[in-house]
Design a protein around this motif. Structure first.
Motif, PDB file in Angstrom:
ATOM      1  N   GLY A  17      49.250  66.004   0.965  1.00 44.67           N
ATOM      2  CA  GLY A  17      50.619  65.528   0.926  1.00 44.67           C
ATOM      3  C   GLY A  17      51.647  66.604   1.196  1.00 44.67           C
ATOM      4  N   GLU A  18      52.937  66.186   1.141  1.00 43.19           N
ATOM      5  CA  GLU A  18      54.056  67.070   1.430  1.00 43.19           C
ATOM      6  C   GLU A  18      54.849  67.441   0.180  1.00 43.19           C
ATOM      7  OE1 GLU A  18      56.301  65.795   5.024  1.00 43.19           O
ATOM      8  OE2 GLU A  18      54.996  64.032   4.950  1.00 43.19           O
ATOM      9  N   GLN A  19      54.518  66.835  -0.971  1.00 44.97           N
ATOM     10  CA  GLN A  19      55.273  67.086  -2.186  1.00 44.97           C
ATOM     11  C   GLN A  19      54.958  68.486  -2.714  1.00 44.97           C
ATOM     12  OE1 GLN A  19      52.919  64.904  -1.667  1.00 44.97           O
ATOM     13  NE2 GLN A  19      51.682  64.459  -3.473  1.00 44.97           N
ATOM     14  N   PRO A  20      55.755  68.986  -3.678  1.00 47.86           N
ATOM     15  CA  PRO A  20      55.511  70.325  -4.228  1.00 47.86           C
ATOM     16  C   PRO A  20      54.083  70.483  -4.722  1.00 47.86           C
ATOM     17  CG  PRO A  20      57.618  69.487  -4.986  1.00 47.86           C
ATOM     18  CD  PRO A  20      56.958  68.354  -4.258  1.00 47.86           C
ATOM     19  N   ILE A  21      53.518  71.677  -4.488  1.00 48.22           N
ATOM     20  CA  ILE A  21      52.104  71.883  -4.777  1.00 48.22           C
ATOM     21  C   ILE A  21      51.864  72.434  -6.177  1.00 48.22           C
ATOM     22  CG2 ILE A  21      51.632  72.294  -2.345  1.00 48.22           C
ATOM     23  CD1 ILE A  21      51.500  75.258  -2.963  1.00 48.22           C
ATOM     24  N   GLU A  22      52.914  72.790  -6.893  1.00 51.52           N
ATOM     25  CA  GLU A  22      52.742  73.375  -8.210  1.00 51.52           C
ATOM     26  C   GLU A  22      51.975  72.421  -9.125  1.00 51.52           C
ATOM     27  OE1 GLU A  22      55.496  73.406  -6.546  1.00 51.52           O
ATOM     28  OE2 GLU A  22      55.781  75.556  -6.161  1.00 51.52           O
ATOM     29  N   ASN A  75      49.555  83.035  -0.790  1.00 54.40           N
ATOM     30  CA  ASN A  75      50.413  83.843  -1.658  1.00 54.40           C
ATOM     31  C   ASN A  75      51.304  84.750  -0.818  1.00 54.40           C
ATOM     32  OD1 ASN A  75      49.272  82.692  -3.893  1.00 54.40           O
ATOM     33  ND2 ASN A  75      47.800  84.353  -4.232  1.00 54.40           N
ATOM     34  N   PRO A  76      52.484  85.077  -1.320  1.00 58.74           N
ATOM     35  CA  PRO A  76      53.401  85.925  -0.540  1.00 58.74           C
ATOM     36  C   PRO A  76      52.910  87.371  -0.458  1.00 58.74           C
ATOM     37  CG  PRO A  76      54.288  85.519  -2.725  1.00 58.74           C
ATOM     38  CD  PRO A  76      53.076  84.662  -2.612  1.00 58.74           C
ATOM     39  N   ALA A  77      53.315  88.042   0.601  1.00 56.38           N
ATOM     40  CA  ALA A  77      53.019  89.472   0.769  1.00 56.38           C
ATOM     41  C   ALA A  77      54.131  90.081   1.604  1.00 56.38           C
ATOM     42  CB  ALA A  77      51.657  89.664   1.438  1.00 56.38           C
ATOM     43  N   ARG A  78      54.438  91.349   1.342  1.00 56.74           N
ATOM     44  CA  ARG A  78      55.532  92.016   2.036  1.00 56.74           C
ATOM     45  C   ARG A  78      55.022  92.763   3.265  1.00 56.74           C
ATOM     46  NH1 ARG A  78      58.763  95.654  -2.064  1.00 56.74           N
ATOM     47  NH2 ARG A  78      59.935  95.947  -0.104  1.00 56.74           N
ATOM     48  N   ASP A  79      55.907  92.901   4.224  1.00 62.87           N
ATOM     49  CA  ASP A  79      55.664  93.733   5.408  1.00 62.87           C
ATOM     50  C   ASP A  79      54.426  93.259   6.188  1.00 62.87           C
ATOM     51  OD1 ASP A  79      57.855  95.339   4.666  1.00 62.87           O
ATOM     52  OD2 ASP A  79      56.562  96.558   3.372  1.00 62.87           O
ATOM     53  N   GLY A  93      58.397  85.617   4.428  1.00 61.43           N
ATOM     54  CA  GLY A  93      58.607  85.130   3.076  1.00 61.43           C
ATOM     55  C   GLY A  93      58.105  83.734   2.817  1.00 61.43           C
ATOM     56  N   ALA A  94      57.771  82.973   3.874  1.00 61.82           N
ATOM     57  CA  ALA A  94      57.274  81.609   3.684  1.00 61.82           C
ATOM     58  C   ALA A  94      55.877  81.638   3.082  1.00 61.82           C
ATOM     59  CB  ALA A  94      57.252  80.857   5.010  1.00 61.82           C
ATOM     60  N   THR A  95      55.597  80.664   2.225  1.00 57.90           N
ATOM     61  CA  THR A  95      54.298  80.621   1.538  1.00 57.90           C
ATOM     62  C   THR A  95      53.538  79.325   1.786  1.00 57.90           C
ATOM     63  OG1 THR A  95      55.341  79.733  -0.462  1.00 57.90           O
ATOM     64  CG2 THR A  95      55.108  82.135  -0.292  1.00 57.90           C
ATOM     65  N   GLN A  96      54.056  78.434   2.644  1.00 63.19           N
ATOM     66  CA  GLN A  96      53.347  77.187   2.908  1.00 63.19           C
ATOM     67  C   GLN A  96      53.875  76.547   4.184  1.00 63.19           C
ATOM     68  OE1 GLN A  96      54.515  75.447  -0.887  1.00 63.19           O
ATOM     69  NE2 GLN A  96      55.662  73.864   0.205  1.00 63.19           N
ATOM     70  N   LEU A  97      53.062  75.610   4.727  1.00 69.42           N
ATOM     71  CA  LEU A  97      53.426  74.896   5.948  1.00 69.42           C
ATOM     72  C   LEU A  97      52.791  73.516   5.888  1.00 69.42           C
ATOM     73  CD1 LEU A  97      54.772  75.085   8.805  1.00 69.42           C
ATOM     74  CD2 LEU A  97      52.495  75.702   9.667  1.00 69.42           C
ATOM     75  N   VAL A  98      53.579  72.465   6.202  1.00 70.90           N
ATOM     76  CA  VAL A  98      53.064  71.094   6.232  1.00 70.90           C
ATOM     77  C   VAL A  98      52.421  70.840   7.590  1.00 70.90           C
ATOM     78  CG1 VAL A  98      53.665  68.648   6.108  1.00 70.90           C
ATOM     79  CG2 VAL A  98      54.762  70.285   4.559  1.00 70.90           C
ATOM     80  N   CYS A  99      51.216  70.326   7.577  1.00 69.44           N
ATOM     81  CA  CYS A  99      50.463  70.059   8.812  1.00 69.44           C
ATOM     82  C   CYS A  99      49.941  68.625   8.788  1.00 69.44           C
ATOM     83  CB  CYS A  99      49.289  71.029   8.957  1.00 69.44           C
ATOM     84  SG  CYS A  99      49.732  72.781   8.855  1.00 69.44           S
ATOM     85  N   GLY A 100      49.724  68.092   9.966  1.00 68.91           N
ATOM     86  CA  GLY A 100      49.149  66.749  10.071  1.00 68.91           C
ATOM     87  C   GLY A 100      50.066  65.784  10.792  1.00 68.91           C
ATOM     88  N   PRO A 101      49.658  64.511  10.817  1.00 66.35           N
ATOM     89  CA  PRO A 101      48.491  63.920  10.145  1.00 66.35           C
ATOM     90  C   PRO A 101      47.164  64.378  10.763  1.00 66.35           C
ATOM     91  CG  PRO A 101      49.528  62.300  11.579  1.00 66.35           C
ATOM     92  CD  PRO A 101      50.422  63.505  11.586  1.00 66.35           C
ATOM     93  N   LEU A 102      46.093  64.366   9.937  1.00 66.20           N
ATOM     94  CA  LEU A 102      44.772  64.825  10.346  1.00 66.20           C
ATOM     95  C   LEU A 102      43.841  63.634  10.503  1.00 66.20           C
ATOM     96  CD1 LEU A 102      44.383  67.887   7.927  1.00 66.20           C
ATOM     97  CD2 LEU A 102      45.401  67.824  10.229  1.00 66.20           C
ATOM     98  N   TYR A 103      43.089  63.637  11.588  1.00 64.23           N
ATOM     99  CA  TYR A 103      42.188  62.518  11.876  1.00 64.23           C
ATOM    100  C   TYR A 103      40.723  62.947  11.987  1.00 64.23           C
ATOM    101  CZ  TYR A 103      46.576  60.192  12.922  1.00 64.23           C
ATOM    102  OH  TYR A 103      47.843  59.671  12.833  1.00 64.23           O
TER     103      TYR A 103
END
Length: 447
Positions: free
Chosen positions: A181-186, A205-209, A228-238
């Motif tokens: 799904g696309e909702q928060p993953i926490e 997880n985040p990492a610098r440089d 700085g981004a820590t996630q990406l929404v992908c899909g739909p998957l078939y």
């Protein structure tokens, strides 16, 4: 479309594949080693994600050979190809300076029908060349649905080749996780399998440089990840999907890449089954349909598409249904009932029963062929039908058929003449002609 030899095509593009093609590699992802070709094994899986059986008469796998980024193998020599699918065999292998081609075919008609079980092919000891890039193996299926003529259908797999990894200390936190799904993953656990057509959130997880790209689509460079981004929404998957996160950092003043991969299983819709209270009707094999346990349908059985029975349909138990309704029902073979057969409305070319036929309504038995009649005569016929008269050897000849409701006449001219007369059952019919050189035949309709 393949990046190789696209301008040299002189034939129209093949039809779209009816089956799904997936290629898994070991190692995953593939590595392009500057020190020389590195061996890899491929697993090619061909499956049916739809609800209609597909008849497949051949699978051809072509690997591009050469030293370019778009080529997969440095040479086709030494590659081993086989299949673990029952009923399928390798029928050919061709190696040239530009490709390695492997051909597979079913050994039986039954094995050619693809429903739930996939086809699996092994291509081992592939020498991956040293050029970083994306290779596009070609998979060609010769397939069709229902009674269509099988035709060649091409599909290209996408196999990225990344630089051979360097062991180095990288920032902590490059592990890859996938959530549904696309909702928060926490607070939500990672997924290993998702429903067909799902969207997913790929997280890390985040990492610098560092510079990151996520590879999973048909893009040679992958999808750039914002700093700085820590996630990406992908899909739909078939279908089964492999996500590869590329993380580039500086080690001793040199760029070093690390690759984290995760393969997500995607449910494929199951080929439909019919579950009955006292028996199970599974998939229908081409040789025929067999029901060995008693079957009873309390309500209307509706077939939206045409139901074809080219071979014998054998029912060893009891079949009883108030109504059977179909847009088209065709029995090209023979319907045999060993038990009791009760029908309100039946139409068939031939019916064989060992314990009799009971019908509460009309039964149409369409007898094939015809019966020769004498040159003249008078009688009643048990069913409705046609009397056909034909003259071929007289220039002037009268043919006639008399029924209680109509008198049919015809005179032959030019040595040829024909008369067709419809007649009803149990009515006196008289027929004849003048001279010789004509025949009469009886074509029953059935009742």
């Amino acid at each position: 479309m393949s990046l190789a030899s696209s301008a040299a095509r002189t034939v129209p593009p093949a039809a779209a594949p009816l089956l799904d093609h997936a290629v898994r590699t070991d190692p995953e992802p593939l590595e392009a080693n500057l020190s020389g070709p590195s061996p890899a094994d491929l697993r090619v899986v061909v499956s049916n994600s739809g609800n209609v059986a597909v008849r497949c008469t051949s699978i051809v796998i072509e690997l591009p050979v050469g030293s370019r980024p778009r080529d997969l193998a440095s040479t086709g020599v030494g590659i081993e190809a086989s299949t673990t699918t029952p009923g399928w065999v390798r029928t050919g292998q061709t190696v040239s300076p530009t490709q390695a081609r492997f051909e597979f075919e079913p050994s039986t008609d039954e094995a050619a029908v693809i429903t739930e079980d996939p086809l699996t092919f092994k291509v081992d000891r592939v020498p991956v060349n040293s050029s970083v890039g994306v290779a596009y193996p070609l998979i060609t299926e010769t397939s069709a649905i229902r009674q269509d003529t099988p035709q060649a259908r091409e599909g290209y797999a996408r196999l990225p080749k990344f630089p051979a990894g360097t062991t180095a200390t990288l920032p902590v936190g490059t592990n890859l996780r996938v959530h549904v799904g696309e909702q928060p993953i926490e607070g939500r656990p990672p997924a290993v399998r998702v429903p067909h057509g799902s969207k997913v959130t790929v997280a890390w997880n985040p990492a610098r440089d560092v510079v990151r790209h996520l590879h999973y689509e048909d893009k040679e460079a992958g999808t750039p990840i914002a700093e700085g981004a820590t996630q990406l929404v992908c899909g739909p998957l078939y279908r089964e999907t492999t996500f590869t996160l590329q993380t580039v950092s500086q080690v001793n003043g040199q760029p070093v890449s690390r690759y984290d991969s995760f393969t997500l299983q995607v449910d494929v819709p199951e080929y439909p089954r019919v579950n009955l209270p006292n028996g199970t009707l599974g998939h229908v094999d081409p040789p025929g349909l067999t029901i060995t346990s008693p079957v009873r349908t309390e309500k209307l059985l509706t077939v939206k598409e045409a139901m074809h029975g080219k071979n014998t349909a054998s029912i060893t138990g009891r079949l009883e249904a108030p109504t059977i309704k179909a847009a088209a029902t065709q029995f090209g073979g023979t319907l045999e009932v060993a038990g009791t057969f009760t029908a309100n409305n039946l139409t068939a070319a031939k019916v064989t029963t060992s314990r009799g036929l009971t019908a509460t309504g009309r039964v149409n038995i369409l007898k094939a062929g015809h019966t020769p009649l004498p040159a003249s005569g008078s009688q009643t016929f048990p069913t409705d039908g046609l009397i056909l008269a034909s003259a071929t050897d007289h220039a002037d000849l009268e043919l006639w058929v008399d029924t209680p409701s109509h008198k049919f006449r015809n005179v032959s001219w030019g040595r040829v003449g024909t008369l067709v007369a419809p007649v009803k059952a149990e009515q006196p019919i008289t027929w004849g002609g003048s001279g010789t050189g004509y025949t009469f035949s009886w074509y029953p309709f059935g009742t």
